[in-house]
Design a protein around this motif. Structure first.
Motif: not given
Length: 640
Positions: A130-143, A159-160
């Motif tokens: 999650i600390d890398r550039g380009g990390a995703r949250y909502e779209s990853l859960i959708a995947d 956060d962040g």
């Protein structure tokens, strides 16, 4: 104390070995966290694993989480070593699936999860990086939901996201319509309680229902974090304890049931079997019975156990009896092999979820005098990985090996050099085809007819069987017309004869029927029928005719969107058929089928087609008739 066996699964480079190090550190097993790049992790013990930075052999480590004892199996992520994953899946109570927050659901992730879903193994998801550039949250859960079919109970917020300061924040168990809908979908009881009075359901009710449904493989808790920094690891560790701690099932009759999923050699060259105990108990100095499917039916062996060591802390083991849920290293069973079942016979063995190797190569020593040593070394390797099939032609002494891919070939080369001091070279790799009968043929060998030197009369009819049926064996004669041992000899001999068809390939989907029998008592013996059976089968098969089939692989490709056109053209050139395509921003995905024999050639060209960013994952899904003249496997080696 409860015992639970979990596996860490992931696409290569998603961070599963790093997560394993963090889990061991959090549990107090290790003081310093190893790194894959440095080659000092706990589970990558082979020199090649440390040098290459990949996991080749499954490894077991152990730790305690309060009153739950966890055996963790770190499995390979590279597709060439999918057999290791296959064996681990059979002994697991749960899986921690590691997914990169940047790359998300990748091709190999989907291959692995299809097998996990078939077994209904409970799944926890750890979204790493999650600390890398380009990390995703909502779209990853959708995947995770759309591409893997997981019912996700999200346990973390972030956060962040995508920065070095990213932090995972645990989500409290609070009643909510979204969580209620997720749980109600899998439980009529919960749905009724919610509809009756949703306000009566407490946070603890929701938590208890998530635990229950997770252990049944219905929902999957999802945790976010970073294995590199350790953020979120405490939460996923608690999740293993709470959600998977009671997932193991034990038979109530107390009979011994255990399965062998790995074999290694001790310092003296003795076999050490890694065994998962499902029920009963394994003890040293006891004689046990174990079972193995083979040509003609189940083979049964007896052996005396000399030592039992259970995993206790990290890689350490202690001498102790192994009860339900334990994983033990068992010594003394000289005939034991991977896949054997110890104890109570459970009937037909469970079918493999991953196909056997589809590639074959000839291996020879640089020094011809080393041929016997090479064959012995390869046979030992095949015992450690039974899907590496080794064979030697009786006349030419040519040695062949079946494998999954080119990386596996290099591992074999390095292993022989390091452990045996053997320098070897490989010829080009060819695709392993199969043959299937196309018509019906019959053959009768009579006692005293001039061509039959055996005291056995046998008639066989050979024809095509249903796709995927293997060998079906039937009788058109009275069962009592021959002693039972004679019938068993015929069936076992025919099963062995399937290894070589008209073009030298294994014969599949074949229906064989005994149409005539006769013998002289007391002169005839079972051995006469064993010897005449392959002769009658070969003649009947020749009259029936066969077609040669080549394996076909399902592929999934991830690549830049601007590389789709060139990649599609090349796939068509290689005989591929694209059935699925999607574009998500700058990335695209292609899916379809490709002749397995072309997979390696295409994989070599993919980097050039995709600016070095293409990812290919494949698995064999079936067979199709070979176009043009059928290839012949010459000479056909006799299997060990």
């Amino acid at each position: 104390m409860q015992h639970v066996n979990i596996g860490i699964l992931a696409h290569v480079d998603a961070g599963k070995t790093s997560l394993t190090e963090r889990l061991l550190h959090h549990a107090g097993v290790i003081d310093r966290i190893g790194r894959v790049d440095s080659g000092d992790t706990q589970t990558d013990s082979m020199e090649m694993e440390r040098r290459r930075g990949i996991t080749i052999r499954s490894a077991v480590v152990s730790f305690a989480l309060d009153d739950v004892h966890v055996n963790l199996i770190d499995t390979p992520g590279h597709p060439d070593f999918i057999a290791e994953v296959e064996r681990a899946l059979r002994v697991l109570d749960g899986v921690v699936l590691v997914v990169s927050a940047v790359e998300g659901v990748q091709a190999q992730t989907r291959v692995l999860m299809r097998a996990v879903a078939r077994l209904r193994i409970p799944v926890l998801v750890f979204v790493n990086k999650i600390d890398r550039g380009g990390a995703r949250y909502e779209s990853l859960i959708a995947d995770l939901t759309e591409r893997l079919g997981l019912s996700c109970a999200v346990m973390s917020e972030v956060d962040g996201l995508g920065t070095l300061d990213a932090r995972s924040v645990p989500k409290p168990f609070m009643p909510s319509p979204a969580l209620a809908e997720l749980l109600a979908e899998h439980s009529d009881t919960f749905l009724s309680a919610y509809l009756e009075n949703e306000n009566s359901l407490t946070a603890e009710d929701y938590r208890a229902e998530v635990i229950r449904q997770t252990r049944r493989g219905l929902v999957s808790p999802v945790f976010f974090g970073s294995a590199r920094t350790g953020d979120g690891v405490a939460e996923v560790t608690a999740g293993i304890r709470d959600f998977l701690g009671g997932a193991a099932e034990t038979a109530s009759d107390g009979e011994l049931r255990a399965s062998v999923f790995k074999i290694e050699r001790g310092n003296a060259g003795e076999k050490i079997a890694y065994v998962r105990v499902f029920s009963g108990e394994l003890r040293a100095r006891e004689t046990v019975r174990f079972h193995r499917p083979g040509p003609g039916g189940l083979r049964v062996f007896d052996g005396k156990i000399t030592a039992v060591r259970v995993f206790e802390r990290g890689l350490d083991t202690v001498e102790a009896a192994a009860g339900p849920g334990r994983i033990a290293k068992v010594s003394g069973l000289k005939e034991i092999r991977i896949g054997d079942r110890i104890g109570v016979e459970e009937g037909k063995a469970e079918a493999a979820h991953f196909p056997p190797p589809s590639l074959e190569t000839v291996v020879r020593p640089v020094n011809p005098a080393d041929t016997p040593a090479l064959f012995a070394g390869l046979r030992d390797l095949a015992e450690l990985d039974p899907l590496i099939t080794v064979a030697q032609d009786d006349e030419t002494r040519r040695i062949t090996v079946r494998l999954y891919g080119e990386v596996q070939k290099e591992v074999i080369r390095e292993t022989l050099a390091e452990q045996r001091g053997l320098a070897v070279e490989f010829t080009g790799t060819q695709t392993v085809c199969v043959e299937r009968p196309t018509g019906v043929g019959e053959s009768v060998w009579e006692i005293g007819d001039g061509r039959n030197p055996f005291f056995a009369t046998l008639g066989l009819r050979v024809g095509p069987g249903a796709p995927g049926s293997g060998l079906t064996f039937g009788l058109d004669v009275e069962l009592g017309s021959l002693p039972l041992a004679f019938h068993k000899g015929i069936e076992e001999s025919v099963a062995m004869a399937l290894s070589k068809g008209l073009h030298g390939w294994e014969v599949v989907d074949c229906a064989v029927t005994v149409t005539r029998t006769g013998y002289f008592s007391p002169i005839s013996a079972a051995g006469d029928f064993r010897k005449v059976a392959p002769l009658a089968f070969a003649e009947a098969l020749r009259r029936a005719g066969t077609e040669v089939l080549e394996p076909v692989s399902r592929f999934e490709i991830e690549l830049p969107a601007d590389a789709v056109s060139a990649t599609l053209s090349r796939l068509v050139e290689f005989g591929g058929l694209v059935t699925e395509s999607s574009i998500r921003g700058a990335r695209a995905e292609l899916g379809g089928t490709l002749p397995t024999g072309e997979v390696h050639r295409f994989d070599q060209q993919l980097p050039g087609l995709s600016h070095g960013e293409g990812l290919l994952s494949t698995e064999i899904t079936g067979y199709r008739p070979v176009q043009g003249p059928p290839p012949r496997r010459v000479p056909a080696p006799a299997a060990l």
